[in-house]
Enzyme design. Sequence first.
Site, PDB file in Angstrom:
ATOM      1  N   TYR A 247       0.833  -1.200   0.000  1.00 35.51           N
ATOM      2  CA  TYR A 247       0.000   0.000   0.000  1.00 35.51           C
ATOM      3  C   TYR A 247       0.865   1.247   0.000  1.00 35.51           C
ATOM      4  CZ  TYR A 247      -3.678   3.294   0.987  1.00 35.51           C
ATOM      5  OH  TYR A 247      -4.543   4.330   0.886  1.00 35.51           O
TER       6      TYR A 247
ATOM      7  N   PHE B 149      -8.117  21.795 -23.887  1.00 28.09           N
ATOM      8  CA  PHE B 149      -8.438  20.371 -24.001  1.00 28.09           C
ATOM      9  C   PHE B 149      -9.638  20.117 -23.096  1.00 28.09           C
ATOM     10  CE2 PHE B 149      -8.404  15.894 -22.990  1.00 28.09           C
ATOM     11  CZ  PHE B 149      -8.549  15.408 -24.266  1.00 28.09           C
ATOM     12  N   THR B 150     -10.459  19.167 -23.492  1.00 23.10           N
ATOM     13  CA  THR B 150     -11.762  18.953 -22.834  1.00 23.10           C
ATOM     14  C   THR B 150     -11.657  18.800 -21.311  1.00 23.10           C
ATOM     15  OG1 THR B 150     -11.568  16.609 -23.383  1.00 23.10           O
ATOM     16  CG2 THR B 150     -12.853  17.983 -24.889  1.00 23.10           C
TER      17      THR B 150
ATOM     18  N   ASP C 297       1.106  20.657 -20.120  1.00 22.28           N
ATOM     19  CA  ASP C 297       0.414  19.386 -20.337  1.00 22.28           C
ATOM     20  C   ASP C 297       1.376  18.537 -21.161  1.00 22.28           C
ATOM     21  OD1 ASP C 297      -1.040  17.204 -21.144  1.00 22.28           O
ATOM     22  OD2 ASP C 297      -2.892  18.317 -21.479  1.00 22.28           O
TER      23      ASP C 297
ATOM     24  N   LYS D 265      -0.657   8.053 -23.139  1.00 15.78           N
ATOM     25  CA  LYS D 265      -0.247   8.432 -24.499  1.00 15.78           C
ATOM     26  C   LYS D 265       1.251   8.160 -24.637  1.00 15.78           C
ATOM     27  CE  LYS D 265      -4.238  10.818 -23.977  1.00 15.78           C
ATOM     28  NZ  LYS D 265      -5.038  10.764 -22.747  1.00 15.78           N
TER      29      LYS D 265
ATOM     30  N   ARG E  26     -14.249  15.765 -33.041  1.00 11.13           N
ATOM     31  CA  ARG E  26     -13.565  16.844 -32.329  1.00 11.13           C
ATOM     32  C   ARG E  26     -14.064  18.154 -32.936  1.00 11.13           C
ATOM     33  NH1 ARG E  26     -10.874  14.792 -27.600  1.00 11.13           N
ATOM     34  NH2 ARG E  26     -13.092  14.887 -27.283  1.00 11.13           N
TER      35      ARG E  26
ATOM     36  N   PHE F 131     -19.583  14.926 -25.206  1.00  8.96           N
ATOM     37  CA  PHE F 131     -19.233  14.092 -26.359  1.00  8.96           C
ATOM     38  C   PHE F 131     -19.099  12.621 -26.011  1.00  8.96           C
ATOM     39  CE2 PHE F 131     -14.814  13.677 -25.030  1.00  8.96           C
ATOM     40  CZ  PHE F 131     -14.667  14.788 -24.220  1.00  8.96           C
TER      41      PHE F 131
HETATM   42  N1  F0G Z   1      -4.419  16.313 -21.938  1.00  9.12           N
HETATM   43  C1  F0G Z   1      -4.455  15.944 -23.229  1.00  9.12           C
HETATM   44  C2  F0G Z   1      -3.757  16.773 -24.246  1.00  9.12           C
HETATM   45  C3  F0G Z   1      -5.150  14.790 -23.603  1.00  9.12           C
HETATM   46  O1  F0G Z   1      -5.187  14.447 -24.871  1.00  9.12           O
HETATM   47  C4  F0G Z   1      -5.818  14.035 -22.592  1.00  9.12           C
HETATM   48  C5  F0G Z   1      -6.591  12.864 -22.945  1.00  9.12           C
HETATM   49  C6  F0G Z   1      -5.753  14.464 -21.279  1.00  9.12           C
HETATM   50  C7  F0G Z   1      -5.036  15.605 -20.980  1.00  9.12           C
HETATM   51  C8  F0G Z   1      -6.461  13.746 -20.173  1.00  9.12           C
HETATM   52  O2  F0G Z   1      -5.813  12.556 -19.859  1.00  9.12           O
HETATM   53  O3  F0G Z   1      -7.464  10.782 -20.481  1.00  9.12           O
HETATM   54  O4  F0G Z   1      -5.501  10.291 -19.021  1.00  9.12           O
HETATM   55  O5  F0G Z   1      -7.391  11.614 -18.167  1.00  9.12           O
HETATM   56  N2  F0G Z   1      -6.927  12.613 -24.112  1.00  9.12           N
HETATM   57  C9  F0G Z   1      -7.629  11.444 -24.570  1.00  9.12           C
HETATM   58  C10 F0G Z   1      -7.824  11.568 -26.049  1.00  9.12           C
HETATM   59  C11 F0G Z   1      -8.887  11.129 -23.826  1.00  9.12           C
HETATM   60  O6  F0G Z   1      -8.486  10.678 -26.611  1.00  9.12           O
HETATM   61  O7  F0G Z   1      -7.313  12.504 -26.663  1.00  9.12           O
HETATM   62  P1  F0G Z   1      -6.600  11.252 -19.363  1.00  9.12           P
END
Ligand code: F0G
Length: 469
Positions: free
Chosen positions: A84, A136-137, A227, A270, A394, A461
């Site tokens: 843990y 970013f979303t 990021d 990624k 997108r 989305f």
């Molecule tokens: N920042 C970027 C630029 C991303 O592309 C993503 C995730 C995140 C942050 C968030 O990271 O998913 O590990 O919580 N992108 C995915 C995509 C979902 O399909 O582009 P996460």
Amino acid sequence: MPNTTLTTGKQRGRRSWAEPWKVKVVEPLKVTTREQRERAIAEAGYNTFLLRSEDVYIDLLTDSGTNAMSDYQWAGMMLGDEAYAGSRNFYNLEAAVQKYYGYKYLVPSHQGRGAEHIISRVLIKPGDYIPGNMYFTTTRMHQEMAGGTFVDVIIDEAHDSQSLHPFKGNVDLQKLEDLIKRVGAEKIPYVSVAATVNMAGGQPISMQNMRDVRALCNRHGVHIILDATRAAENAWFIKIHEEGYAGKSVANILRELCSYTDGCTMSGKKDALVNIGGWLALNDYDLYEEARNLVVVFEGLHTYGGMAGRDMEAMARGIEESVQDDHMRARIGQVEYLGELLVEWGVPIVVPIGGHAIFLDARRFYPDMPQDHFPAQTLAAELYVDSGIRAMERGVVSAGRDPKTGQHRYPKLELVRLTIPRRVYTQAHMDVTAEAVEAVYQRRAEARGLKMIYEPKYLRFFQARFEPL
Ligand code: F0G
């Protein structure tokens, strides 16, 4: 018919690249009929996020968590220390982040948005502004939930799918400075810099621009949070396109890029070549202490942050592999290969070709379709029905609604992303993909658009449902 003669590097006037690995394990794919796919997409409400993966032939929904791990990473999985507290794998991960990204302190998180949540809570006060090189979303959502307002300060070229600027991810220094003058530096906790910029088409930021942003922020006492989700890929573009970097390794460039920032959030799913994991890294001890304290509340103890020990080991090893020049040349070379085929066949895509994906320009597929009829959502559904290839919207659906006015946000870019998972698909899969996209482009006059019939409140989305018009 597409001209399929120009497929090898030699015929394009250069030598071909090939993957610096060979296949050890395979996963069979199901081939479906058009009738099965029509049924599947209708059941999924014309949203590719709601398809079952077993109904998908080539899955280009995302490059997130879809990586193939190496034998070295899988071997590391067996060395998971599932204590843990104080897992050996945490210390290996910490050492890898310090070595390759150069930050002092590591706070692990289950994935990128976990880290975004923590940093937003630590740094943002209600009424603050967070400038960034395009939203970013999930990143913007956490900034807004912490009471902040995101302000886009990317260069104008980034919003133009045809501008050939080599660093469309650059921050517009004038826009940033104007914001600082307008609201005051004390209302700007940090600049949110992404490398590469996902929503602009996987477009990189240049080292020079990063240096300039640093100098501007130093003058005003503003932090920079990177990021770093696809920063190793960004390093490759700097190597290829920026003067003075051709002879430097991806690893060295990545470290320099990070050195101009105060910390980073990371989705390890990624660049870092794993299926789950992320982190927040910081240089300031006091901020780190607060983040480390919060992570226990939301993610898990500060030596696992929601990951198993084996996940941390796989990510530590993945980081090491991700900064190898051979790996990056093949990774980005494959994306480029698909993009070049589509360009040759006259299919409208975002140029220059970015790092992790090809972005189809849905506005130019369907020039007469209003954005309220969701052209990119329509195109993603059409592509699935044609071929079983899964892509992602997108555009206006991803952009969501303005929290103040409640109106749709209408982004200039209305795109469909064909995202390439790392080390998963072959060049033959890219050929099949290019031909399917071309076939959908030929039939573009038949597309009718969609109507949204269910809209979730957050990040719509992912779960929205549609009906054909
Ligand atoms: N920042 C970027 C630029 C991303 O592309 C993503 C995730 C995140 C942050 C968030 O990271 O998913 O590990 O919580 N992108 C995915 C995509 C979902 O399909 O582009 P996460």
